[in-house]
Design an enzyme around this catalytic site. Structure first.
Site, PDB file in Angstrom:
ATOM      1  N   GLY A 143       0.831  -1.204   0.000  1.00  0.00           N
ATOM      2  CA  GLY A 143       0.000   0.000   0.000  1.00  0.00           C
ATOM      3  C   GLY A 143       0.859   1.245   0.000  1.00  0.00           C
ATOM      4  O   GLY A 143       2.049   1.175  -0.331  1.00  0.00           O
ATOM      5  N   ASN A 144       0.288   2.369   0.347  1.00  0.00           N
ATOM      6  CA  ASN A 144       1.073   3.604   0.465  1.00  0.00           C
ATOM      7  C   ASN A 144       0.416   4.541   1.478  1.00  0.00           C
ATOM      8  O   ASN A 144      -0.646   4.233   2.015  1.00  0.00           O
ATOM      9  CB  ASN A 144       1.242   4.271  -0.906  1.00  0.00           C
ATOM     10  CG  ASN A 144      -0.092   4.635  -1.522  1.00  0.00           C
ATOM     11  OD1 ASN A 144      -0.796   5.494  -1.022  1.00  0.00           O
ATOM     12  ND2 ASN A 144      -0.473   3.942  -2.606  1.00  0.00           N
ATOM     13  N   TYR A 145       1.060   5.674   1.738  1.00  0.00           N
ATOM     14  CA  TYR A 145       0.647   6.557   2.839  1.00  0.00           C
ATOM     15  C   TYR A 145      -0.504   7.510   2.498  1.00  0.00           C
ATOM     16  O   TYR A 145      -0.836   8.368   3.286  1.00  0.00           O
ATOM     17  CB  TYR A 145       1.837   7.408   3.295  1.00  0.00           C
ATOM     18  CG  TYR A 145       2.895   6.616   4.031  1.00  0.00           C
ATOM     19  CD1 TYR A 145       2.572   5.874   5.156  1.00  0.00           C
ATOM     20  CD2 TYR A 145       4.215   6.636   3.599  1.00  0.00           C
ATOM     21  CE1 TYR A 145       3.544   5.170   5.838  1.00  0.00           C
ATOM     22  CE2 TYR A 145       5.196   5.933   4.272  1.00  0.00           C
ATOM     23  CZ  TYR A 145       4.860   5.198   5.405  1.00  0.00           C
ATOM     24  OH  TYR A 145       5.816   4.503   6.075  1.00  0.00           O
TER      25      TYR A 145
END
Ligand code: C5P
Length: 290
Positions: A100-102
């Site tokens: 995923g990512n932030y």
């Protein structure tokens, strides 16, 4: 009166610093904002230079001009259907893990609230985020992976006037997600083979019909302008909103953003650091000027 009001509501807080700083005030203002109400307060930059406290009521002339602007263009998006992608995508490794990512989704949701408050019907195609949309004009379609986001977008885009691609879509996904949790007792280090995800913005760019507008985002760390201009053309967008991770207070998870907008006709607009809701308003104003 507020609870039974059906019309757009404008709130100009006026109180002392302690009242303003109290968590219940902060929470209520946040909630009111997320409901699509308009909070009118002095910009924080102004406060520092004027040596006045937070919570001070905005100048009456400014309040009047905000109302003027609202009635000039307030409902300018009435009858328009806008789709917004927001948040990250999760790409499954096994039933408990993902890539995923932030991305928090804050920018996309702020654009949705702004567009809805101007009368648009909004559909957010949302990756996993901690945000809620409570405005009755905003519909949320929850997705997890880039593939699911693409499917939802391909289905919804044909009925849209505008699509704004705010999501931070993962570039790659595991080629063979495991059905069961991958165990630690491996002699060899596990290797996750990746495949390239579809480019949703570019796919919609290729589907775009005359009259439809497509807006992209570019989050860059270097060669910002040339990268953004390349994406504008390559994905067949009408404009691209560029934010640089080099600017403190811009990009992921912050409540503020500093953007430059490049238009297809060569025009470019540089904006100061602002709240994401104000940035959303700038983006929509620019979109309406195309
Ligand atoms: O190429 P890059 O990922 O930097 O492009 C960013 C823009 O493209 C954003 O508007 C983003 O939402 C969109 N995008 C997309 N699908 C992808 C990758 C990016 O829609 N797979």
């Amino acid at each position: 009166t507020y609870l039974s009001a059906k019309a757009p509501v404008f709130i100009a807080p006026a109180m002392d610093l302690d009242m303003f700083a109290h968590p219940s005030t902060t929470r209520n203002l946040e909630l009111l904002r997320s409901y699509g109400n308009h909070i009118i307060e002095p910009a924080s930059g102004e406060l520092a230079s004027h040596l006045v406290g937070k919570g001070r009521m905005e100048e009456p002339e400014v309040i009047a001009s905000v109302l003027d602007r609202f009635f000039d263009c307030g409902m300018s998006l009435a009858g328009k259907h806008i789709m917004i992608t927001a948040g990250p995508t999760y790409e499954k490794i096994d039933p408990v893990r993902f890539i995923g990512n932030y991305s928090s989704g804050k920018m996309g949701y702020a654009i949705a609230v702004e567009a809805a408050s101007r009368g648009a019907d909004v559909t957010i195609v949302s990756g996993p985020v901690a945000l809620k949309a409570v405005n009755p004009r905003i519909k949320v379609v929850d997705v997890e992976s880039a593939r699911e986001m693409l499917e939802a977008c391909e289905r919804i885009f044909p009925s849209c006037d505008i699509a704004i691609m705010c999501a931070a879509v993962a570039d790659y996904a595991p080629a063979h997600p495991a059905d069961r949790k991958i165990k630690r007792e491996h002699n060899d280090l596990p290797v996750i083979e990746l495949v390239k995800n579809p480019d949703i913005a570019a796919t919609l760019g290729a589907m775009k019909k005359p009259g439809q507008r497509l807006v992209g985002f570019a989050l860059e760390t270097d060669n910002e302008m040339s990268n953004a201009l390349h994406k504008l053309k390559a994905k067949n967008l009408n404009m691209i909103v560029m934010n640089s991770l080099r600017d403190k207070g811009a990009g992921f998870r912050t409540d503020t953003n500093k953007v430059t907008i490049y238009k297809l006709d060569g025009g470019e607009l540089h904006f100061d650091m602002k709240s994401k809701r104000e940035v959303a308003s700038d983006i929509i104003d620019t979109l309406l000027s195309l």
